[in-house]
Design an enzyme around this catalytic site. Structure first.
Site, PDB file in Angstrom:
ATOM      1  N   GLU A 197       2.411   1.227   4.755  1.00  0.00           N
ATOM      2  CA  GLU A 197       1.979   1.798   5.875  1.00  0.00           C
ATOM      3  C   GLU A 197       2.249   3.431   6.039  1.00  0.00           C
ATOM      4  O   GLU A 197       3.505   3.609   5.588  1.00  0.00           O
ATOM      5  CB  GLU A 197       2.737   1.209   7.207  1.00  0.00           C
ATOM      6  CG  GLU A 197       2.500  -0.329   7.373  1.00  0.00           C
ATOM      7  CD  GLU A 197       3.029  -0.991   8.555  1.00  0.00           C
ATOM      8  OE1 GLU A 197       4.015  -0.124   9.457  1.00  0.00           O
ATOM      9  OE2 GLU A 197       2.543  -1.868   9.136  1.00  0.00           O
ATOM     10  N   GLU A 359      -5.917  -2.812   6.925  1.00  0.00           N
ATOM     11  CA  GLU A 359      -7.059  -2.170   7.586  1.00  0.00           C
ATOM     12  C   GLU A 359      -8.214  -2.033   6.738  1.00  0.00           C
ATOM     13  O   GLU A 359      -9.297  -2.371   6.891  1.00  0.00           O
ATOM     14  CB  GLU A 359      -6.833  -1.153   8.571  1.00  0.00           C
ATOM     15  CG  GLU A 359      -5.716  -1.187   9.581  1.00  0.00           C
ATOM     16  CD  GLU A 359      -5.017   0.173   9.947  1.00  0.00           C
ATOM     17  OE1 GLU A 359      -5.980   0.753  10.738  1.00  0.00           O
ATOM     18  OE2 GLU A 359      -3.944   0.706   9.676  1.00  0.00           O
TER      19      GLU A 359
END
Length: 413
Positions: A197, A359
């Protein structure tokens, strides 16, 4: 936009260095057998502040001989400003202090970098609207992508301060309970959906014992680091209801080794994006509190070449660190010197600006092709992740140094 401040340290005058005189980020370093101590990055050198203080060139109560910046942070804004002004003047081109400082410059490539501060508590937020929308769309559908509270409140969870490590530390693939859609019972196994992340971390430099306004929260922040919140998505998916992330987020959190101060980033402040609904008064910003910091993440397979997976910008955040801090303290929760606030994954509007593999690969359904032809849905053993960030001015940049970690195979249990 401000221009480059020239230094007698020639390497600090290059447009390519992340550490010009405009920056002066703070870190902790050691050389050979000497213990870790505080220093400031200038070009390709580290100015040994402990050595300067021992020589009588600085007077801050001996705080720089310690292996963290916590005691200095606790001294408050007046000393923050005093140190920055003194260093800027002493390192500036034409300074009469060159002879006194030059013996205390250490080549950066000969030094070992350590965690720059003692992390007292760690809270991770979920402050990027594009990231929250992407993840919500995957799991709940586009019409219910954002939780009902998201546009009203900075969502976060309390993490583990003990999990925070400095750039360059290897990360072992975690084990955990995993339950796939076709599994009748959970199983205990290494994570197969290990992820990164791309985040910005804010460091609290002043304590509080009650609620803070957003302005007070902004004033309490000492500086920022790049932050990679390593995430085991399959462990997280099974455990997160009803109390949220736990073991899926407890493996490691990597931060960059240099604290870039609020003062260095001041020329790059930008306003938050338009609000779809008004925020409650306690979260309203008195001025621009986000930053124009270009961010990128690269993946290098073992014995391979790096692929830049994504490029985005810290201005994409919906909530600033000051708002996160104000909300955190609104319950009366005490905040302490050395508390770390993670922004949450920072993603932009397009596929090329997504700050996590979850994502980028759309939950693993769309594999990513690397520069050498390999494919990735999630991280493989031997992969090295490198986060980079810089605010760019006229002929200079304010950088953080790399935020890097390599994935090692899970331990046999």
């Amino acid at each position: 936009m401000s221009e480059l401040r020239r230094s007698w340290v020639e390497s600090a005058n290059s447009a390519a260095t992340p550490f010009p005189l405009n920056n002066l980020p703070y870190g902790v370093f050691s050389t050979g057998p000497t213990p870790p101590r505080c220093g400031v990055a200038i070009g390709d050198r580290i100015l040994d502040l402990a050595g300067l203080e021992a020589a009588g060139a600085l007077a801050f109560g001996g705080v720089f001989a310690e292996a963290s910046w916590n005691r200095f942070m606790a001294r408050g804004q007046a000393d923050w400003a005093r140190l920055r002004a003194a260093l800027t003047a002493a390192l500036a081109e034409g300074s009469d202090q060159r002879a006194a400082l030059a013996p205390h410059l250490v080549p950066m490539d000969t030094a070992k970098l350590h965690l720059p501060f003692e992390v007292r508590e760690y809270t991770d937020f979920y402050a990027s609207r594009h990231h929250a929308t992407n993840v919500g769309t995957m799991f709940r559908g586009a019409d219910k992508a954002l939780p009902p509270n998201w546009l009203h409140i900075p969502i976060g969870y309390n993490g583990r301060a003990s999990s925070v490590v400095v750039s360059g530390t290897d990360v072992i693939r975690p084990h955990g309970q995993i339950k796939g859609p076709d599994d009748v019972l959970p199983r205990f196994a290494p994570s197969a959906r290990f992820d990164l992340e791309l985040e910005l971390g804010a460091i609290v430099g002043q304590p509080s014992s009650g609620p803070l306004s957003v302005a007070e929260g902004f004033a309490a922040i000492f500086g920022y680091v790049l932050l990679n919140d390593w995430s085991a998505r399959d462990i997280q998916a099974w455990e997160y209801q009803p109390l949220g992330p736990f073991q899926g987020k407890a493996t490691a959190t990597t931060i960059s080794p240099w604290i870039v101060t609020v003062a260095a980033l001041a020329p790059f402040r930008v306003a938050a994006p338009p609000r779809e609904v008004p925020l409650l008064p306690y979260l309203e910003e008195p001025g621009p509190m986000l930053y124009d910091i270009a961010l990128e993440v690269g993946l290098t397979p073992e014995d391979g070449v790096e692929t830049i997976l994504a490029r985005t910008n810290a201005r994409e955040l919906y909530y600033s660190a000051a708002q996160q801090l104000a909300h955190h303290a609104s319950s009366g929760c005490p905040m302490r010197v050395g508390d770390l606030l993670g922004s949450g994954t920072i993603s932009g509007a397009g596929p090329e600006a997504r700050g996590s593999l979850l994502e980028m690969s759309w939950g693993g359904a769309e594999p990513i092709t690397l520069a050498d032809g390999q494919c990735r849905r999630f991280l493989e053993d031997g992969d090295t992740l490198t986060l980079r960030g810089a605010a760019r001015g006229a002929g200079y940049q304010i950088g953080f140094g790399p935020c890097r970690g390599r994935v090692l195979p899970a331990r046999a249990l």
